[in-house]
Design a protein around this motif. Sequence first.
Motif, PDB file in Angstrom:
ATOM      1  N   LEU A 262       0.831  -1.199   0.000  1.00  0.00           N
ATOM      2  CA  LEU A 262       0.000   0.000   0.000  1.00  0.00           C
ATOM      3  C   LEU A 262       0.870   1.254   0.000  1.00  0.00           C
ATOM      4  O   LEU A 262       1.994   1.261   0.507  1.00  0.00           O
ATOM      5  N   CYS A 263       0.336   2.338  -0.553  1.00  0.00           N
ATOM      6  CA  CYS A 263       0.971   3.650  -0.519  1.00  0.00           C
ATOM      7  C   CYS A 263      -0.136   4.698  -0.547  1.00  0.00           C
ATOM      8  O   CYS A 263      -1.167   4.500  -1.218  1.00  0.00           O
ATOM      9  N   TYR A 264       0.057   5.800   0.172  1.00  0.00           N
ATOM     10  CA  TYR A 264      -0.969   6.848   0.218  1.00  0.00           C
ATOM     11  C   TYR A 264      -0.301   8.191   0.020  1.00  0.00           C
ATOM     12  O   TYR A 264       0.778   8.460   0.563  1.00  0.00           O
ATOM     13  N   TRP A 265      -0.957   9.050  -0.765  1.00  0.00           N
ATOM     14  CA  TRP A 265      -0.448  10.400  -1.003  1.00  0.00           C
ATOM     15  C   TRP A 265      -1.585  11.404  -0.948  1.00  0.00           C
ATOM     16  O   TRP A 265      -2.698  11.134  -1.414  1.00  0.00           O
ATOM     17  N   HIS A 266      -1.308  12.552  -0.357  1.00  0.00           N
ATOM     18  CA  HIS A 266      -2.242  13.683  -0.436  1.00  0.00           C
ATOM     19  C   HIS A 266      -1.428  14.962  -0.520  1.00  0.00           C
ATOM     20  O   HIS A 266      -0.276  15.026  -0.067  1.00  0.00           O
ATOM     21  N   ASP A 267      -2.021  15.996  -1.108  1.00  0.00           N
ATOM     22  CA  ASP A 267      -1.341  17.271  -1.305  1.00  0.00           C
ATOM     23  C   ASP A 267      -1.632  18.172  -0.109  1.00  0.00           C
ATOM     24  O   ASP A 267      -2.728  18.726   0.012  1.00  0.00           O
ATOM     25  N   ALA A 268      -0.637  18.321   0.759  1.00  0.00           N
ATOM     26  CA  ALA A 268      -0.835  19.131   1.961  1.00  0.00           C
ATOM     27  C   ALA A 268      -0.988  20.607   1.620  1.00  0.00           C
ATOM     28  O   ALA A 268      -1.654  21.353   2.352  1.00  0.00           O
ATOM     29  N   GLN A 269      -0.382  21.049   0.490  1.00  0.00           N
ATOM     30  CA  GLN A 269      -0.472  22.447   0.109  1.00  0.00           C
ATOM     31  C   GLN A 269      -1.785  22.772  -0.589  1.00  0.00           C
ATOM     32  O   GLN A 269      -2.202  23.926  -0.615  1.00  0.00           O
ATOM     33  N   CYS A 270      -2.397  21.753  -1.148  1.00  0.00           N
ATOM     34  CA  CYS A 270      -3.659  21.950  -1.878  1.00  0.00           C
ATOM     35  C   CYS A 270      -4.651  20.871  -1.444  1.00  0.00           C
ATOM     36  O   CYS A 270      -4.833  19.859  -2.135  1.00  0.00           O
ATOM     37  N   PRO A 271      -5.293  21.050  -0.296  1.00  0.00           N
ATOM     38  CA  PRO A 271      -6.144  19.984   0.262  1.00  0.00           C
ATOM     39  C   PRO A 271      -7.324  19.597  -0.620  1.00  0.00           C
ATOM     40  O   PRO A 271      -7.880  18.506  -0.472  1.00  0.00           O
ATOM     41  N   GLU A 272      -7.709  20.483  -1.556  1.00  0.00           N
ATOM     42  CA  GLU A 272      -8.859  20.133  -2.387  1.00  0.00           C
ATOM     43  C   GLU A 272      -8.528  19.097  -3.452  1.00  0.00           C
ATOM     44  O   GLU A 272      -9.446  18.484  -4.043  1.00  0.00           O
ATOM     45  N   ARG A 273      -7.244  18.866  -3.720  1.00  0.00           N
ATOM     46  CA  ARG A 273      -6.864  17.823  -4.673  1.00  0.00           C
ATOM     47  C   ARG A 273      -7.196  16.463  -4.079  1.00  0.00           C
ATOM     48  O   ARG A 273      -6.881  16.186  -2.926  1.00  0.00           O
ATOM     49  N   PRO A 274      -7.792  15.574  -4.846  1.00  0.00           N
ATOM     50  CA  PRO A 274      -8.150  14.259  -4.312  1.00  0.00           C
ATOM     51  C   PRO A 274      -6.921  13.456  -3.916  1.00  0.00           C
ATOM     52  O   PRO A 274      -5.984  13.317  -4.718  1.00  0.00           O
ATOM     53  N   PRO A 275      -6.867  12.955  -2.694  1.00  0.00           N
ATOM     54  CA  PRO A 275      -5.750  12.082  -2.299  1.00  0.00           C
ATOM     55  C   PRO A 275      -5.835  10.747  -3.019  1.00  0.00           C
ATOM     56  O   PRO A 275      -6.908  10.346  -3.506  1.00  0.00           O
ATOM     57  N   LEU A 276      -4.704  10.043  -3.055  1.00  0.00           N
ATOM     58  CA  LEU A 276      -4.613   8.816  -3.834  1.00  0.00           C
ATOM     59  C   LEU A 276      -4.122   7.682  -2.946  1.00  0.00           C
ATOM     60  O   LEU A 276      -3.109   7.800  -2.262  1.00  0.00           O
ATOM     61  N   LEU A 277      -4.858   6.566  -2.980  1.00  0.00           N
ATOM     62  CA  LEU A 277      -4.435   5.335  -2.317  1.00  0.00           C
ATOM     63  C   LEU A 277      -4.009   4.351  -3.405  1.00  0.00           C
ATOM     64  O   LEU A 277      -4.794   4.015  -4.297  1.00  0.00           O
ATOM     65  N   LEU A 278      -2.740   3.902  -3.361  1.00  0.00           N
ATOM     66  CA  LEU A 278      -2.218   2.950  -4.334  1.00  0.00           C
ATOM     67  C   LEU A 278      -2.082   1.595  -3.675  1.00  0.00           C
ATOM     68  O   LEU A 278      -1.605   1.499  -2.531  1.00  0.00           O
ATOM     69  N   MET A 279      -2.453   0.542  -4.405  1.00  0.00           N
ATOM     70  CA  MET A 279      -2.421  -0.820  -3.877  1.00  0.00           C
ATOM     71  C   MET A 279      -1.820  -1.756  -4.919  1.00  0.00           C
ATOM     72  O   MET A 279      -2.292  -1.801  -6.061  1.00  0.00           O
ATOM     73  N   GLY A 280      -0.777  -2.463  -4.524  1.00  0.00           N
ATOM     74  CA  GLY A 280      -0.228  -3.500  -5.386  1.00  0.00           C
ATOM     75  C   GLY A 280      -0.779  -4.850  -4.957  1.00  0.00           C
ATOM     76  O   GLY A 280      -1.008  -5.077  -3.761  1.00  0.00           O
ATOM     77  N   ASP A 281      -0.988  -5.763  -5.901  1.00  0.00           N
ATOM     78  CA  ASP A 281      -1.618  -7.031  -5.532  1.00  0.00           C
ATOM     79  C   ASP A 281      -0.739  -8.223  -5.887  1.00  0.00           C
ATOM     80  O   ASP A 281       0.346  -8.085  -6.447  1.00  0.00           O
ATOM     81  N   GLU A 282      -1.245  -9.399  -5.547  1.00  0.00           N
ATOM     82  CA  GLU A 282      -0.472 -10.630  -5.708  1.00  0.00           C
ATOM     83  C   GLU A 282      -0.295 -11.033  -7.160  1.00  0.00           C
ATOM     84  O   GLU A 282       0.577 -11.853  -7.483  1.00  0.00           O
ATOM     85  N   LYS A 283      -1.105 -10.461  -8.070  1.00  0.00           N
ATOM     86  CA  LYS A 283      -1.001 -10.799  -9.493  1.00  0.00           C
ATOM     87  C   LYS A 283      -0.170  -9.783 -10.269  1.00  0.00           C
ATOM     88  O   LYS A 283      -0.152  -9.809 -11.492  1.00  0.00           O
TER      89      LYS A 283
END
Length: 944
Positions: A262-283
């Motif tokens: 898992l990895c998570y990112w959000h823009d602290a300088q621009c809170p209105e930008r949608p944050p992103l959750l990234l997920m890698g899987d077994e395949k």
Amino acid sequence: MNSLRNRRNPWALYESEVPHRRFRDPTCGVSPAEKLSPEQLQLLRNAFTCAEAEEKNDEETPNEWSKSKSWTRKERGMNLGEFLDVLRSVIGSDIEDTWAERFFNEVDISCTGRVRWQQLCSYLFLEYTERERASIPTAALLDAEPQIRHSPHNKREPTVRVVAVSHPPPLRYISVSKGGQITVWNSSLYILKSLGLAGDPREEVANTRRFRGWATDAVYMSNVHKVAIATDCRDLHFVNVSTASVFEDVHLFGFRSVLTALCYWHDAQCPERPPLLLMGDEKGGVHLMWFLIPSKGLFKNPSKKENSPQRIFFPDLSEHSDMVTYRHIPNVHQKPITRVMFEPSSNVIMTSSESSTTSVVFMTVTLKREPYIWKIREGAKCFDYTTLPGHRATILDVAIYQPVRQIFSYSRDAELRVWDISTHHCLKIVHLQFPCLQPGRIPEHGNFPFLLLSPPPSEHKQPHLVVGCKDYLALLSLAEAGRGGGGTGGEFGPDFQGGPALSCALYNPTLRQVVTGYADSSVSLWGVETGRRQLQILNAHGEEELTCMALDSSHRRLITGARNGTIKVWNSLNGLNLHKLEPVTDTEVTGVLCLHDNQLLAVGWSQRIAQYDIAAAKDLYVRARMSWKSSGVHTADILAVCQCSALGVIATASHNGEIVIWRLETQGPLLHLQRHTQAGEVPPVNSLLFLQHRAGNRKLRNKGVLVSSQGGFLSFWSITEQTHSYGQFYAPEQPGERVLSLSSDQPTNKILVSGDTAGWLQIWDISQYALDVQHESVCERPPMLQCWKAHKLGLVSVEVLELADRLLILTASSDGSAGLWTKDGDHVGSFGQELMWNITDPATYQRETHNLSKGKHEDGRTESDKVGSRKKRQDPDDPTNSGQTSQGDCCSKDNTSVQTASSSSLAESEYEQSQQPMYLCQDLCQKCRVRRHLFDDIDHCNHC
């Protein structure tokens, strides 16, 4: 006391310390080690060789020279003019005279006025060695022994991931075990709470649901204050950590494959930008989930509130399209993804797997560019790309520590390594001693053992690294900047005004420098005429506190002593470490002094006097000579030492109040002095001072020539008469304080300056004091010329210096600051302040006069009310000062001797019994004509 004399390696204390760093003022010019090329060095060598040959031929026949070869080689050299001419011919005529003269002085450390080729080689060898050592930085790990805590809630399952939660403050850690157990820790790794992930509600038995899967990864979503946890049940658990009561509030289940990273990112300088959750899987696929309105939640709220977490079936995620957008990138890798990261500036997703054909892949979110693919035979378990061989077991985690450009790597055998990015050197190896380690067995780890917290949350200032092994966690603190490395240039460390505790200071009249030493083992050298720092040495004695300093007879060498018994000799011009002196014990060195022939004496908790010959020393290490007959003379730790060359003696003082006078000629004790007290308690002697003018005057040398500070009392001693006590008085402004430091003007000894534990500085007129025998019970005080509060805490050092035809006072305090004052109490400035001063221009002085403090006392009067006009006091020798007082006043208005110190004129027994404030009048009471009586109130006399 631990003697080091019989150890195999007495230098072990030096070998194990943190290397020092030095920083020079850039205005001093480029170091000769940088400026001179190999070709220029060869030309210099030829010039010195020719000069020697010239002298031989001019002065002696070959046979004569052959007989005196050693003498010629020892004495021959170049003076400053010859050296300048040679440098101009070698480097060029445009070299600056100030730089060349400084170069000459740095080489001519003994102040002989001539330099030889051998001296120049030794100097350059030290410079090049120092620069080579400094080019390899020191590992950023600060903890030699990290804190290790056990997590019993893991039930012997390894920790999969540790995350740091800074909201709500204070800082907490949350660890997730392989079995789905969540443990909350405070910043010191003490458990606050534990809970388990919710299981399948269909398996609910007796109102309990047990999670039966394995957790694979976790990530902290800081802007929404949740922790997302992936498991092998093909689901995601969102745990709310916004309050102290941690709980699971959303369970997203039914993914097509197991999420492994898992990895998570959000823009602290621009809170209105949608944050992103990234997920890698077994395949080998990547899932991207953008949360559109994170301030309102991640998903739609359920229609009805339940005590259990909101359950969302992944195929039904389209029903939450107003809140979340989902995208899947399949087949990035042929094997399960082991790590996923996101670089927002370039919109690049970075993933790794154990596939040999797609080990590490960099691709853009839009997939408009061809991905970058690294192929590694065994695949990648983790990544921050580099090749650093050295580990003997599988590397489980790596992390880049940007502030010092270093890399941390951790292998399955619990070995942590620190690497320098630029040189790829392994700087440090730490074998973490987890209790679960067993010989011959490899401990079990989770997939993500590291948590690197840098920069740390604002309320937790120290960067640190958390390492997980099985069901244990280790916390290691990190340096915020490289501590090893650094040559003679670069930025200075922090200014120490109000910083680390200051432990010693001195003035170098030849170089016009003030030298300050600190508890964090740093040394700063300041130009006294401007207050500008010229040189700084960090980690001078590793991490041991500096305890004392002295200068050699030429004032070109600085000697420092430390709490662990080590003593070093430095070049005061460039910070090169010239010598390391053999420690007698591994206990504190409290004093060092240099005799006229550059023989050093050192005293301390060893209770003995050690001698070192630095005049003839050519090696880095100098052995101690124990020729002084000091064994068993002092029965307590020696705290102070001073020298009187006119009388050929030194004095040492110990913790039990004993003063011993030693004859330099015989190196044996001559006289024992001790102040007797009626109360029976004997306080330690903190400071000693010889009045050199009196000692050198035949008419005065039998008078009070030695001053000692014991508790708050200053005692004057004769060391030649049968009666040794020539006066004593209590000096501090407040009761119960001690005098830590003494100084006097040279060469006249007309004034005495004392500094006490409350930060007060007093200047006394001693021109006529202690010239007659005074009984100890009298306690008559000399006239006080000035008194002011110089610092917030105790004055560890005071020194009178003459500069620009005026007397100045140097003060250094344990509050971390050092200041310069005029003798009238005007504040020139504090070393380390932003604005520099000009010593010849009073308009540049800070002018914070402290001798009229406005703080209220318990009786309601201000300090100025009690102290009076100390600063405007008339000269006692002025005939216009008649000493007349108005009727009813006990003290003259112009006489400044009313003191706030209770017991200022009391005999010691009275002082120890006194419980109320008393005041001392220096003048006659107009009513009873009695002098020097105590007063409960300034307006009337007790005697009346």
